[in-house]
Each structure stands twice: as C-alpha cells, then as structure tokens.
Motif scaffolding. Structure first.
Motif, PDB file in Angstrom:
ATOM      1  N   THR A 339      63.713  71.489  68.133  1.00 51.90           N
ATOM      2  CA  THR A 339      62.484  71.335  68.940  1.00 51.90           C
ATOM      3  C   THR A 339      63.142  72.461  70.409  1.00 51.90           C
ATOM      4  O   THR A 339      64.220  72.336  70.894  1.00 51.90           O
ATOM      5  N   ILE A 340      61.988  72.966  71.092  1.00 49.45           N
ATOM      6  CA  ILE A 340      62.185  73.757  72.375  1.00 49.45           C
ATOM      7  C   ILE A 340      61.269  73.312  73.405  1.00 49.45           C
ATOM      8  O   ILE A 340      60.077  73.399  73.167  1.00 49.45           O
ATOM      9  N   PRO A 341      61.966  72.623  74.279  1.00 50.15           N
ATOM     10  CA  PRO A 341      60.978  72.361  75.558  1.00 50.15           C
ATOM     11  C   PRO A 341      60.082  73.596  76.018  1.00 50.15           C
ATOM     12  O   PRO A 341      60.326  74.512  75.955  1.00 50.15           O
ATOM     13  N   ALA A 342      58.416  73.259  76.279  1.00 49.44           N
ATOM     14  CA  ALA A 342      57.661  74.163  76.530  1.00 49.44           C
ATOM     15  C   ALA A 342      58.253  74.782  77.891  1.00 49.44           C
ATOM     16  O   ALA A 342      57.890  76.152  77.826  1.00 49.44           O
ATOM     17  N   GLU A 343      58.915  74.389  78.692  1.00 47.85           N
ATOM     18  CA  GLU A 343      59.585  75.140  80.228  1.00 47.85           C
ATOM     19  C   GLU A 343      60.539  76.069  79.494  1.00 47.85           C
ATOM     20  O   GLU A 343      60.932  76.936  80.508  1.00 47.85           O
ATOM     21  N   ALA A 344      61.036  75.853  78.527  1.00 45.87           N
ATOM     22  CA  ALA A 344      62.169  76.766  78.014  1.00 45.87           C
ATOM     23  C   ALA A 344      61.602  77.927  77.174  1.00 45.87           C
ATOM     24  O   ALA A 344      62.700  78.917  76.780  1.00 45.87           O
ATOM     25  N   VAL A 345      60.222  78.142  77.095  1.00 39.95           N
ATOM     26  CA  VAL A 345      59.680  79.359  76.298  1.00 39.95           C
ATOM     27  C   VAL A 345      59.252  80.383  77.158  1.00 39.95           C
ATOM     28  O   VAL A 345      58.458  80.132  78.155  1.00 39.95           O
ATOM     29  N   HIS A 346      59.800  81.387  76.855  1.00 44.27           N
ATOM     30  CA  HIS A 346      59.438  82.884  77.603  1.00 44.27           C
ATOM     31  C   HIS A 346      58.402  83.717  76.705  1.00 44.27           C
ATOM     32  O   HIS A 346      58.983  83.637  75.485  1.00 44.27           O
ATOM     33  N   LEU A 347      57.404  83.742  77.348  1.00 39.89           N
ATOM     34  CA  LEU A 347      56.504  84.636  76.358  1.00 39.89           C
ATOM     35  C   LEU A 347      56.446  86.266  76.755  1.00 39.89           C
ATOM     36  O   LEU A 347      56.344  86.464  78.044  1.00 39.89           O
ATOM     37  N   PHE A 348      56.433  86.829  75.779  1.00 42.43           N
ATOM     38  CA  PHE A 348      56.437  88.542  76.114  1.00 42.43           C
ATOM     39  C   PHE A 348      55.318  89.070  75.279  1.00 42.43           C
ATOM     40  O   PHE A 348      54.831  88.686  74.329  1.00 42.43           O
ATOM     41  N   ASP A 349      54.512  90.253  75.961  1.00 38.37           N
ATOM     42  CA  ASP A 349      53.597  91.132  74.806  1.00 38.37           C
ATOM     43  C   ASP A 349      54.349  91.657  74.080  1.00 38.37           C
ATOM     44  O   ASP A 349      55.473  92.544  74.071  1.00 38.37           O
ATOM     45  N   ALA A 350      53.696  91.479  72.728  1.00 36.96           N
ATOM     46  CA  ALA A 350      54.454  92.152  71.739  1.00 36.96           C
ATOM     47  C   ALA A 350      54.577  93.586  71.635  1.00 36.96           C
ATOM     48  O   ALA A 350      55.405  94.198  71.071  1.00 36.96           O
ATOM     49  N   GLU A 351      53.329  94.237  72.301  1.00 39.53           N
ATOM     50  CA  GLU A 351      53.250  95.706  72.245  1.00 39.53           C
ATOM     51  C   GLU A 351      54.241  96.276  73.259  1.00 39.53           C
ATOM     52  O   GLU A 351      55.011  97.444  72.990  1.00 39.53           O
ATOM     53  N   SER A 352      53.908  95.976  74.486  1.00 38.70           N
ATOM     54  CA  SER A 352      54.503  96.517  75.577  1.00 38.70           C
ATOM     55  C   SER A 352      55.862  96.058  76.044  1.00 38.70           C
ATOM     56  O   SER A 352      56.642  96.598  76.615  1.00 38.70           O
ATOM     57  N   GLY A 353      56.364  94.631  75.523  1.00 40.34           N
ATOM     58  CA  GLY A 353      57.592  94.168  75.685  1.00 40.34           C
ATOM     59  C   GLY A 353      57.821  93.517  76.968  1.00 40.34           C
ATOM     60  O   GLY A 353      58.684  92.898  77.396  1.00 40.34           O
ATOM     61  N   LYS A 354      56.524  93.614  77.759  1.00 39.20           N
ATOM     62  CA  LYS A 354      56.624  92.891  79.219  1.00 39.20           C
ATOM     63  C   LYS A 354      56.312  91.215  79.263  1.00 39.20           C
ATOM     64  O   LYS A 354      55.562  90.845  78.516  1.00 39.20           O
ATOM     65  N   ARG A 355      57.140  90.704  80.215  1.00 43.22           N
ATOM     66  CA  ARG A 355      56.968  89.287  80.487  1.00 43.22           C
ATOM     67  C   ARG A 355      55.394  88.995  80.772  1.00 43.22           C
ATOM     68  O   ARG A 355      54.900  89.676  81.471  1.00 43.22           O
TER      69      ARG A 355
END
Length: 356
Positions: A339-355
């Motif tokens: 399990t991964i806590p929601a606050e430990a998940v970083h999201l990045f745009d798959a195309e640009s690679g930006k946060r």
C-alpha cells in the motif's frame, strides 16, 4: 568572498553543438552550490566557463561586483580543484601549495604562514610538506590540491568531480572534510558531481542539469520531496523513485495499467479524466502488507544492506523497489501486498514529464 551569478549563459561549439542552453542561477556569498547530473549534461563545461577555461557564447558571469566574461582565469580570483589533482610531480607538497602565491609576488613570510595554516586546517603533517606527490596516497593528494586552493584565499572555490578517483570509503571521509572545511572558511563554493548521494549530502543549493538545461534548483530535501520533473524524481534518491503508469480517474484516483486503483492527493481537479499520468513514490514510503491486501507484488530479489533490505519486483506491470526494515522476514518469490499512502504519491504528466 563574493556571490556568483550566471545570466542566460550559453555554450555552442564550432559545428553547432550546444552544450549549455541559456542557464541562469545565483549562488549567495558563502553558499555551497552543487551542479549535478549525468555524464554529458554540461555541468563541467559550465564550471570551466565560470573558471575562464572555456569561452562563453552568450550571457554573463558575475563574480562579486565584476562581470568576468572577458577576464583571464588568473584575474577572476577563483581557485579550482580538479578530478586528477593537477599537482606538479617534480615539486614538493610545500612548493605545490606555494606556487600560485609566488606567481602573485606574495612575500615569503606570508606564503609560509598561509601554507602552514592550510596544512593545519587539512591535518597535513609537516613531514608531508617535504614529499613529492607520487609519495602520497590519493586522499593526501586531494588534500594538497585543496590546500593549494585554500592558500589563495579566493572569492570562490570551484570543484570538478574531486572525489571520483578515490575509493568508496575515502570518498565518504573526504566528502565530510570538504563540507566541514567550507563551513569553516565560508567561501562561496560551486561543486560538480554526477553522484547524487554526494550532491545531496554536500549542497546548500542543488542545480540539477539535463542535456545542458536546468531541470530544478533548490535545497536538497526540497528537490527530493517535491521533484519538479520525472527526470529529477528518477535521478535523486538511492534507490530512485518508483514510477507507475496510469490514467487519472478522478482528482484523487489513478487507474494503473493493470486496472487497479491508486489513491493520490486531491489536487489535480484541473486535469481531465483519462489524462495519461505517471505516479511516482519513494521506496521507503511503500508499506508491506500480507498477500491479498493492497497492490500485489511478487518479490524477485532481496538486497541485504545491513541497515535495511530492498525488495525488487513488479507492481502493476512496472519494476519497483520497496525498502523495509532488516527485521522483516520475507523470502524471494513470495507474493506480498503493497500500500502507498496518498500523500506519498507524486503525479507527473506522462507527455511533458512535469509535476502536476
């Protein structure tokens, strides 16, 4: 001492190859800045331009109150420590450390005082001052190279991968000594390395470079905890961040490639549903559960580190690493839940690679 500022600095070689693309950053007076990135990213070229060993195609470099673009290296009031030490083999340690001061017509009594002070700071035994570089160990040669820089009392120190020729244990020791030395002298320092652990432990300020461009600037922990791009997230950290591909199901949910769901921070309401994203998480933030709970992961390999263990396997079709305590007893080929806590998940745009 002085601050160092680069404004839109560019380097293009004959033939059209651009090694550095309009780089700008400022190092405050007394700061310790580390330029880090993979081989070929332009970090050494940038350092050599600051030193005056490479010409600048465009932009400005300021050291203290002066723009130094047209000044010779000897006129910039900097001292550089090289990867290969660059000591004169026919000279004694004392003469190597005193050489630059003699060229500046420094009085003999002052040279003796400065060399003695540098030797004391670096814990170089007086007997070593009489030896030739070939009679020294790698760590001692590096201390002599640093001593040669210290005696100059420059406005800035420049280090070009100074520890890469040393063994692992000595690198750690010298890393501590360099940081202690810089804090004692309070001299503005710019340090180049490809070793992200070295960069994280030394820097007040990190500049992460990729293909001649700056990816992110900030304090080491700031970059570690909030990487601005997929590149920074994957480059900083040992082991690096895990990446899971998926689509945004809602502002607080990512649907992974295997159809399972991963909760994330509800801060992405502006993104359309179905947007392609990459979810990143640090190995130490994942929590091991019994099989059947959370996301299933089959352990393929266990690395024993003494202070902990690293589990390697597949999660939602992607290779991942999970860090656990040494007392957690698990076996290779075993299937666990993660399990991964929601606050430990970083999201990045798959195309640009930006946060996001």
């Amino acid at each position: 001492m002085a601050d160092v500022e680069l404004t839109d600095v560019k380097k293009t070689y004959p033939g059209g190859f651009t090694a550095v693309h309009g780089v700008s950053f400022a190092v405050p007076d007394g700061g310790f800045c580390v330029l880090v990135g993979p081989s070929g990213c332009g970090k050494s070229t940038l350092l050599r331009m600051i030193a005056g060993l490479e010409t600048i195609t465009a932009g400005d470099i300021r050291i203290g109150e002066r723009v130094v673009n047209q000044l010779e290296p000897t006129e910039r009031d900097i001292a550089m420590v090289f990867q290969n030490y660059a000591l004169y083999p026919h000279m004694s340690v004392y003469d190597n450390m005193a050489y630059g001061l003699r060229n500046l017509k420094t009085p003999k009594s002052e040279i003796e005082a400065r060399v003695a002070e540098a030797a004391q700071i670096l814990e170089l035994d007086p007997a070593l001052l009489l030896r030739k570089p070939r009679q020294l160990s790698g760590g001692q040669r590096q201390r002599v190279a640093m001593g040669r820089a210290i005696v100059r009392k420059p406005k800035a120190f420049l280090f070009d991968e100074p520890l890469s020729n040393l063994d692992a244990k000595l690198r750690v020791q010298m890393r501590i000594e360099i940081r202690r030395l810089q804090r004692r002298l309070q001299t503005t320092t710019i340090y180049v390395t490809h070793d992200q652990v070295e960069a994280m432990t030394l820097a007040d300020m990190l500049v992460v470079l990729n293909a001649g461009r700056i990816e992110q600037i900030g304090a080491p922990l700031e970059l570690y905890e909030r990487p601005a791009t997929l590149f920074v997230a994957g480059f900083l950290g040992s082991p690096p961040m895990n990446f899971l591909k998926g689509t945004l199901e809602s502002p607080a949910m990512v649907r992974l490639e295997d159809g399972r769901e991963l909760a994330c921070n509800a801060a992405h309401a502006a993104l359309p549903r179905g947007a392609k994203v990459v979810a990143g998480t640090r190995p130490e933030r994942a929590v091991v559960r019994p099989a059947g709970e959370g996301l299933p992961m089959k352990i393929e390999l266990i690395e024993e580190l003494g202070v902990g263990r690293l589990l390697h396997g597949q999660l939602a079709g992607s290779p991942v690493t999970v860090a656990i305590a040494p007392d957690q007893q698990l076996a290779a080929t075993e299937t666990i839940g993660v399990t991964i806590p929601a606050e430990a998940v970083h999201l990045f745009d798959a195309e640009s690679g930006k946060r996001l």
